[in-house]
Design a protein around this motif. Structure first.
Motif, PDB file in Angstrom:
ATOM      1  N   ARG C  69     138.334  -5.935  62.522  1.00  0.00           N
ATOM      2  CA  ARG C  69     138.640  -5.033  63.858  1.00  0.00           C
ATOM      3  C   ARG C  69     138.624  -6.003  64.989  1.00  0.00           C
ATOM      4  N   PHE C  70     137.483  -6.882  64.926  1.00  0.00           N
ATOM      5  CA  PHE C  70     137.103  -7.719  66.272  1.00  0.00           C
ATOM      6  C   PHE C  70     137.698  -9.042  66.106  1.00  0.00           C
ATOM      7  N   GLY C  71     138.128  -9.535  64.979  1.00  0.00           N
ATOM      8  CA  GLY C  71     138.580 -10.681  64.902  1.00  0.00           C
ATOM      9  C   GLY C  71     137.662 -12.184  64.797  1.00  0.00           C
ATOM     10  N   THR C  72     136.573 -11.871  64.083  1.00  0.00           N
ATOM     11  CA  THR C  72     135.522 -13.026  63.963  1.00  0.00           C
ATOM     12  C   THR C  72     134.912 -12.647  62.604  1.00  0.00           C
ATOM     13  N   GLU C  73     134.714 -13.777  61.690  1.00  0.00           N
ATOM     14  CA  GLU C  73     134.058 -14.005  60.658  1.00  0.00           C
ATOM     15  C   GLU C  73     132.796 -14.473  60.876  1.00  0.00           C
ATOM     16  N   ARG C  74     132.265 -14.721  61.916  1.00  0.00           N
ATOM     17  CA  ARG C  74     131.037 -15.233  62.363  1.00  0.00           C
ATOM     18  C   ARG C  74     130.048 -14.371  62.493  1.00  0.00           C
ATOM     19  N   ILE C  75     129.710 -13.480  61.529  1.00  0.00           N
ATOM     20  CA  ILE C  75     128.851 -12.271  61.510  1.00  0.00           C
ATOM     21  C   ILE C  75     127.848 -12.437  60.311  1.00  0.00           C
ATOM     22  N   ALA C  76     126.566 -12.208  60.918  1.00  0.00           N
ATOM     23  CA  ALA C  76     125.296 -12.376  59.860  1.00  0.00           C
ATOM     24  C   ALA C  76     124.381 -11.207  59.944  1.00  0.00           C
ATOM     25  N   VAL C  77     124.145 -10.480  59.070  1.00  0.00           N
ATOM     26  CA  VAL C  77     123.424  -9.288  59.138  1.00  0.00           C
ATOM     27  C   VAL C  77     122.269  -9.128  58.264  1.00  0.00           C
ATOM     28  N   GLU C  78     120.884  -9.009  58.568  1.00  0.00           N
ATOM     29  CA  GLU C  78     119.913  -8.539  57.568  1.00  0.00           C
ATOM     30  C   GLU C  78     119.124  -7.414  57.773  1.00  0.00           C
ATOM     31  N   HIS C  79     118.957  -6.417  56.865  1.00  0.00           N
ATOM     32  CA  HIS C  79     118.203  -5.547  56.831  1.00  0.00           C
ATOM     33  C   HIS C  79     117.002  -5.547  56.029  1.00  0.00           C
ATOM     34  N   ARG C  80     115.857  -5.454  56.636  1.00  0.00           N
ATOM     35  CA  ARG C  80     114.541  -5.549  55.859  1.00  0.00           C
ATOM     36  C   ARG C  80     113.977  -4.228  55.322  1.00  0.00           C
ATOM     37  N   VAL C  81     113.452  -4.372  53.835  1.00  0.00           N
ATOM     38  CA  VAL C  81     112.878  -3.227  53.387  1.00  0.00           C
ATOM     39  C   VAL C  81     111.245  -3.682  53.172  1.00  0.00           C
ATOM     40  N   GLY C  82     110.567  -2.547  53.129  1.00  0.00           N
ATOM     41  CA  GLY C  82     109.152  -2.666  52.702  1.00  0.00           C
ATOM     42  C   GLY C  82     108.207  -2.112  53.952  1.00  0.00           C
ATOM     43  N   THR C  83     107.084  -2.396  54.012  1.00  0.00           N
ATOM     44  CA  THR C  83     106.351  -1.778  54.849  1.00  0.00           C
ATOM     45  C   THR C  83     106.092  -2.695  56.221  1.00  0.00           C
ATOM     46  N   LEU C  84     106.733  -2.178  57.234  1.00  0.00           N
ATOM     47  CA  LEU C  84     106.766  -3.070  58.635  1.00  0.00           C
ATOM     48  C   LEU C  84     105.447  -2.498  59.498  1.00  0.00           C
ATOM     49  N   THR C  85     104.781  -3.285  60.326  1.00  0.00           N
ATOM     50  CA  THR C  85     104.007  -2.908  61.438  1.00  0.00           C
ATOM     51  C   THR C  85     104.670  -3.010  62.706  1.00  0.00           C
ATOM     52  N   LEU C  86     104.066  -2.406  63.706  1.00  0.00           N
ATOM     53  CA  LEU C  86     104.413  -2.401  65.073  1.00  0.00           C
ATOM     54  C   LEU C  86     105.208  -3.816  65.599  1.00  0.00           C
ATOM     55  N   GLY C  87     106.348  -3.682  65.982  1.00  0.00           N
ATOM     56  CA  GLY C  87     106.915  -4.743  66.900  1.00  0.00           C
ATOM     57  C   GLY C  87     107.817  -5.652  65.745  1.00  0.00           C
ATOM     58  N   GLU C  88     107.600  -5.343  64.495  1.00  0.00           N
ATOM     59  CA  GLU C  88     108.434  -6.354  63.227  1.00  0.00           C
ATOM     60  C   GLU C  88     109.956  -5.635  63.433  1.00  0.00           C
ATOM     61  N   ALA C  89     110.678  -6.750  62.835  1.00  0.00           N
ATOM     62  CA  ALA C  89     112.095  -6.396  63.088  1.00  0.00           C
ATOM     63  C   ALA C  89     112.501  -5.783  61.722  1.00  0.00           C
ATOM     64  N   SER C  90     113.380  -4.706  61.866  1.00  0.00           N
ATOM     65  CA  SER C  90     113.788  -4.016  60.628  1.00  0.00           C
ATOM     66  C   SER C  90     115.331  -4.593  60.386  1.00  0.00           C
ATOM     67  N   ILE C  91     116.118  -4.901  61.431  1.00  0.00           N
ATOM     68  CA  ILE C  91     117.266  -5.229  61.258  1.00  0.00           C
ATOM     69  C   ILE C  91     117.623  -6.493  62.329  1.00  0.00           C
ATOM     70  N   VAL C  92     118.482  -7.459  62.008  1.00  0.00           N
ATOM     71  CA  VAL C  92     119.164  -8.454  62.901  1.00  0.00           C
ATOM     72  C   VAL C  92     120.491  -8.602  62.612  1.00  0.00           C
ATOM     73  N   ILE C  93     121.152  -8.361  63.711  1.00  0.00           N
ATOM     74  CA  ILE C  93     122.556  -8.721  63.486  1.00  0.00           C
ATOM     75  C   ILE C  93     123.295  -9.751  64.505  1.00  0.00           C
ATOM     76  N   ALA C  94     123.565 -10.792  63.963  1.00  0.00           N
ATOM     77  CA  ALA C  94     124.311 -11.937  64.922  1.00  0.00           C
ATOM     78  C   ALA C  94     125.684 -12.071  64.823  1.00  0.00           C
ATOM     79  N   VAL C  95     126.304 -11.980  65.971  1.00  0.00           N
ATOM     80  CA  VAL C  95     127.818 -12.102  66.010  1.00  0.00           C
ATOM     81  C   VAL C  95     128.195 -13.328  66.836  1.00  0.00           C
TER      82      VAL C  95
END
Lengths: 79, 141, 141, 79
Positions: C69-95
């Motif tokens: 849709r947006f014309g780039t293959e330069r995309i990376a996504v990670e979703h974390r599972v498990g027990t996370l504490t305050l401030g920890e990242a659950s998802i990162v999306i880079a484009v």
């Protein structure tokens, strides 16, 4: 009055200086600065600048006083 | 909130850490970089120059506008000046907000207003040795 | 492009580096983090769980949609599972994209579709010791 | 037919299991899976799930066959 005006980018390069002294009518306004600057550019193909007075964009009818920091701002291209 | 015009390489990770907070649900980072091709021309580097005091003032004004409009003070912006090579970052914008939509809205507001208003200029260097001031208002040839 | 569900802390800087390119003029990073307060309740941590194979498949589908849709293959996504504490990242999306508007549009598309479609659940832990599954479809009390 | 259905989140917790075996009519569809699951939940206040068949969201009239991986998907809350 005589006023030193700061130049940047294409204007500084074309006029070979970081600032120029312009002769302005008494009680000048920003529009007078622009007219004098364009006359000084003498037909060189330069983009039309905005004018900043004391670090803020100014309108054509803004008065310019001795001691103001006045600059020509060619089209910006930051980011 | 913080903004600055600097003459050293930018550190996106540091700005992201600077805005992070346990009251934030989302952080965004925008990084503008020197691109190899612009308007079909082969770019080898860019000189960025600024009207220093006005650029700092205008950046600070835009950041304050975004803070008021989107409801977060957790904003950090740095614009680099000097000669940059391919891939180097010219601007980094970090925003952190309780809500993701506001974080993304603020990000977009900041970069668009900065592009329009902050007195920074760039002169591109091309592979053929020529150099040219970039004028976003020019009508394409 | 790459996406994954992982059970270790996320590294936003690594994902930003992964998508960077000298053909890109803009890179964006979105980081979702555990927030101290949600719906007025005092959160101390979140358990994230996923339907692993389907979550990975749905993430990959969304990333492919954004690329087309947006014309780039330069995309990376990670979703974390498990027990996370305050401030920890659950998802990162880079484009990363030649053009900034498309990079930001892709960022927003990705997070909104992921929120709607990827089978991941969270159970919040509250300061009073209680725990609750988060149901975004629930009518607020 | 008998079908094992995967459970997650609030459904797994409420039913105390990662999967349940449901009794379905012959040639069942997704709607039959949902009805049997809701019956099994027995009035517990659980959010209405979607149904995934072989890792894809399925519509109520999608047929379910022996060997399919069928899962109840409570409202998702990732990101």
């Amino acid at each position: 009055m005589e006023l030193d005006v700061l130049l940047f980018a294409s204007w500084a390069e074309a006029l070979g200086a970081q600032q120029v002294r312009l002769s302005l009518p008494s009680e000048p306004r920003v529009a007078d600065v622009l007219a004098a600057a364009e006359a000084r550019a003498g037909g060189r193909p330069l983009p039309r600048p905005l004018v900043a007075v004391n670090h803020r964009y100014a309108k054509p009818d803004t008065p310019v006083r001795a001691g103001d920091e006045v600059a020509l701002i060619p089209p910006v291209a930051g980011g | 909130m913080r903004s600055a015009v600097v003459d050293h390489p930018l550190d996106p990770t540091a700005l992201l850490a600077e805005v992070a907070s346990t009251s934030s649900g989302a952080s965004t980072l925008f990084v503008g970089t020197v691109r190899r091709v612009n308007d079909g021309k082969d770019v080898t580097g860019i000189d960025y120059s600024a009207y220093g005091p006005m650029a700092e003032a205008e950046l600070a004004t835009i950041v304050a506008e975004a803070a008021a409009r989107f409801g977060t003070e957790r904003i950090a912006v740095e614009h680099r000046v000097g000669t940059l090579t391919l891939g180097e970052a010219s601007i980094v914008i970090a925003v952190s907000h309780a809500r993701r939509a506001a974080a993304m809205d603020a990000q977009r507001y900041l970069i668009e207003e900065i592009k329009k208003r902050v007195p920074v200029w760039k002169r591109e260097h091309y592979a053929d040795g020529s150099r040219e001031w970039v004028d976003p208002t020019a009508v394409p040839a």
